[in-house]
Write an enzyme that holds these catalytic residues in place. Structure first.
Site, PDB file in Angstrom:
ATOM      1  N   THR A   6       0.830  -1.203   0.000  1.00 31.10           N
ATOM      2  CA  THR A   6       0.000   0.000   0.000  1.00 31.10           C
ATOM      3  C   THR A   6       0.867   1.257   0.000  1.00 31.10           C
ATOM      4  O   THR A   6       0.383   2.329  -0.342  1.00 31.10           O
ATOM      5  CB  THR A   6      -0.888   0.030   1.262  1.00 31.10           C
ATOM      6  OG1 THR A   6      -0.062  -0.309   2.382  1.00 31.10           O
ATOM      7  CG2 THR A   6      -2.025  -0.976   1.170  1.00 31.10           C
ATOM      8  N   SER A  42      16.405  -5.761   5.991  1.00 31.19           N
ATOM      9  CA  SER A  42      17.835  -5.636   6.243  1.00 31.19           C
ATOM     10  C   SER A  42      18.421  -4.505   5.385  1.00 31.19           C
ATOM     11  O   SER A  42      19.311  -3.786   5.831  1.00 31.19           O
ATOM     12  CB  SER A  42      18.546  -6.950   5.938  1.00 31.19           C
ATOM     13  OG  SER A  42      18.205  -7.403   4.645  1.00 31.19           O
ATOM     14  N   GLU A  67      17.769   3.459  -2.575  1.00 28.26           N
ATOM     15  CA  GLU A  67      17.341   2.128  -3.011  1.00 28.26           C
ATOM     16  C   GLU A  67      16.672   2.184  -4.396  1.00 28.26           C
ATOM     17  O   GLU A  67      16.922   1.345  -5.251  1.00 28.26           O
ATOM     18  CB  GLU A  67      16.384   1.521  -1.970  1.00 28.26           C
ATOM     19  CG  GLU A  67      15.999   0.115  -2.308  1.00 28.26           C
ATOM     20  CD  GLU A  67      16.040  -0.844  -1.135  1.00 28.26           C
ATOM     21  OE1 GLU A  67      16.502  -0.472  -0.038  1.00 28.26           O
ATOM     22  OE2 GLU A  67      15.601  -1.986  -1.332  1.00 28.26           O
ATOM     23  N   ASP A  95       9.822   0.854   4.746  1.00 27.60           N
ATOM     24  CA  ASP A  95      10.921   0.224   5.490  1.00 27.60           C
ATOM     25  C   ASP A  95      11.903   1.254   6.047  1.00 27.60           C
ATOM     26  O   ASP A  95      12.293   1.205   7.214  1.00 27.60           O
ATOM     27  CB  ASP A  95      11.661  -0.766   4.583  1.00 27.60           C
ATOM     28  CG  ASP A  95      10.711  -1.768   3.941  1.00 27.60           C
ATOM     29  OD1 ASP A  95       9.564  -1.893   4.417  1.00 27.60           O
ATOM     30  OD2 ASP A  95      11.121  -2.417   2.966  1.00 27.60           O
ATOM     31  N   TYR A  98       7.894  -8.344  -7.320  1.00 24.05           N
ATOM     32  CA  TYR A  98       7.550  -7.102  -6.616  1.00 24.05           C
ATOM     33  C   TYR A  98       7.243  -6.012  -7.645  1.00 24.05           C
ATOM     34  O   TYR A  98       6.230  -5.313  -7.573  1.00 24.05           O
ATOM     35  CB  TYR A  98       8.705  -6.668  -5.703  1.00 24.05           C
ATOM     36  CG  TYR A  98       8.380  -5.422  -4.899  1.00 24.05           C
ATOM     37  CD1 TYR A  98       7.839  -5.525  -3.623  1.00 24.05           C
ATOM     38  CD2 TYR A  98       8.590  -4.150  -5.424  1.00 24.05           C
ATOM     39  CE1 TYR A  98       7.523  -4.386  -2.888  1.00 24.05           C
ATOM     40  CE2 TYR A  98       8.272  -3.010  -4.702  1.00 24.05           C
ATOM     41  CZ  TYR A  98       7.746  -3.135  -3.439  1.00 24.05           C
ATOM     42  OH  TYR A  98       7.428  -2.002  -2.721  1.00 24.05           O
TER      43      TYR A  98
HETATM   44  C1  GLA Z   1       8.907  -4.154   0.640  1.00 18.50           C
HETATM   45  C2  GLA Z   1       9.098  -2.709   0.201  1.00 18.50           C
HETATM   46  C3  GLA Z   1       8.134  -1.783   0.916  1.00 18.50           C
HETATM   47  C4  GLA Z   1       6.698  -2.276   0.804  1.00 18.50           C
HETATM   48  C5  GLA Z   1       6.604  -3.754   1.153  1.00 18.50           C
HETATM   49  C6  GLA Z   1       5.250  -4.334   0.887  1.00 18.50           C
HETATM   50  O1  GLA Z   1       9.251  -4.287   1.980  1.00 18.50           O
HETATM   51  O2  GLA Z   1      10.422  -2.301   0.463  1.00 18.50           O
HETATM   52  O3  GLA Z   1       8.252  -0.474   0.433  1.00 18.50           O
HETATM   53  O4  GLA Z   1       6.182  -2.016  -0.475  1.00 18.50           O
HETATM   54  O5  GLA Z   1       7.549  -4.537   0.443  1.00 18.50           O
HETATM   55  O6  GLA Z   1       4.315  -3.825   1.773  1.00 18.50           O
END
Ligand code: GLA
Length: 383
Positions: free
Chosen positions: A35, A126, A159, A171, A220
């Site tokens: 999200t 990580s 990143e 994250d 992803y």
């Molecule tokens: C990874 C990505 C986050 C997020 C999650 C899914 O951790 O780094 O930004 O999109 O997946 O919620």
């Protein structure tokens, strides 16, 4: 956690200089998956696994990075830092340097020792911990202090732009801004947030399926593209909808037929997940455990069936937890396709739960899992 004194003394021995040491935690996401890049809601907590970064200045125009976990050193001339990734662990610290330099900071020569215990490729961030620890260490060396949310954005850019992973903000944000004993309900649109206390008698149990996942992996990225394609279809009819954050299930009923079947399912996950995440924050805040559990179960179902980001092992880990004493809620956490499940469990049943879940999972899958009883910890800081 690793004793910072060990990193300090190894840095001192290797580089002959007293370092300043910083720590940045990994995270577990309680609810709100895929999200963040749709400008929606997430509710992660920082955990007591972290990356430590020890830094000291150098006088020879070099940047020397040492990864204690690998026993590997990388050395560069400050004047000739790599401009693009090399698919090495050093991409993360180098990405941070590249972004800081694009922000107009002159990067000085330094030695940086890194050590971490956030399990790699397990959906516990990580990479974000490594970026945030590096960013704190380097900014402190140049006497620059960014507010947590700004530091998180810079690390996310490292990143996205250097490492080449199209992750959202979650994250890095929680690693920089986590709060002890709290989850954080983050609005990924404007980065405003609310701390949600995790009751003292609730344990965060993280169960690693041992199936590796990678945010740089194609799944992803393709999920993100499907989510964005769904938003674009809705925007044709309602131009004010730029992200699924602004879309509703009624929009899907009206215009879902113009989407590919996959886009429609992904969008249904994201739209309903945003509602669940805000509802779960409210339920946790009023200590309504039954409702938290119900929302986590629904979130897992949606993640597995509509978003199709689970795997057999993660589905098994969630299913096997269901009738164990003390369980409040369980779901797959993080980017998906493996990694860990997050389990909220009554503290008095924590040990017994962890043991029983591990046994059941090993019996069913033939894989020995790692199960950690974690605590919501504070965000990145100087030690
Ligand atoms: C990874 C990505 C986050 C997020 C999650 C899914 O951790 O780094 O930004 O999109 O997946 O919620």
């Amino acid at each position: 956690m690793h004793d910072p004194a060990v990193l300090r003394s190894s840095h001192l021995t290797r580089f002959g200089e007293e370092p300043a040491i910083f720590a940045a935690p990994g995270r577990v996401n309680i609810i709100g998956e895929h999200t963040d890049y749709a400008e929606g809601f997430v509710m992660p907590a920082a955990i007591d696994f972290a990356t430590l970064a020890a830094i000291s200045p150098r006088g020879d125009g070099k940047i020397v990075l040492y990864a204690e976990n690998y026993g590997e050193e990388r050395s560069y001339e400050v004047s000739a830092l790599p401009q693009s990734r090399t698919n090495d662990w050093s991409d993360y610290p180098l990405g941070v340097l590249s972004i800081l330099s694009s922000e107009g900071h002159a990067i000085p020569a330094f030695s940086l020792s890194l050590w971490g215990d956030v399990p790699l490729g397990s959906g516990l961030s990580s990479s974000a911990a490594l970026e945030v620890a590096t960013a704190l260490a380097v900014t402190s060396l140049i006497a620059v202090s960014y507010p947590g949310p700004v530091l998180a954005r810079l690390c996310q850019r490292a990143e996205n732009e250097f490492v080449g992973a199209s992750c959202g903000i979650m994250d890095q944000f929680i690693s920089a801004n986590g709060a002890k004993d709290h989850a954080l309900l983050l609005d990924c649109r404007d980065l405003s947030y609310r701390l949600v206390p995790i009751p003292e008698d609730v344990a965060l149990i993280i169960a690693n399926t041992m199936v590796k996942h990678a945010v740089t992996g194609g799944e992803y990225t393709s999920r993100r593209a499907e989510v964005e394609a769904a938003a674009a279809v809705i925007a044709r009819h309602r131009p004010e909808v730029r992200f699924l954050r602004d879309a509703t299930t009624e929009d899907l009923e009206r215009w879902g037929s113009e989407m590919t079947p996959n886009s429609l399912k992904r969008a249904r996950h994201v739209i309903t997940e945003n509602l669940r995440t805000v509802a779960a924050a409210d339920a946790l805040a009023r200590n309504d455990r039954r409702e938290v559990g119900r929302l986590m179960a629904e979130a897992h179902r949606s993640y597995s069936q509509d978003f199709e980001a689970s795997c057999t092992e993660a589905d098994a880990m969630v299913a096997l937890a269901q009738d164990l004493p003390g369980l409040i809620g369980a779901r797959l956490t993080g980017g998906g396709f493996g990694g860990c499940t997050v389990n909220l469990v009554e503290m008095s049943h924590g040990e017994e739960f962890a043991h029983a879940l591990g046994k059941r999972y090993a019996a069913q899958t033939g894989i020995a899992p790692q199960i950690h009883i974690c605590h919501a910890s504070g965000g990145a800081h100087r030690l």
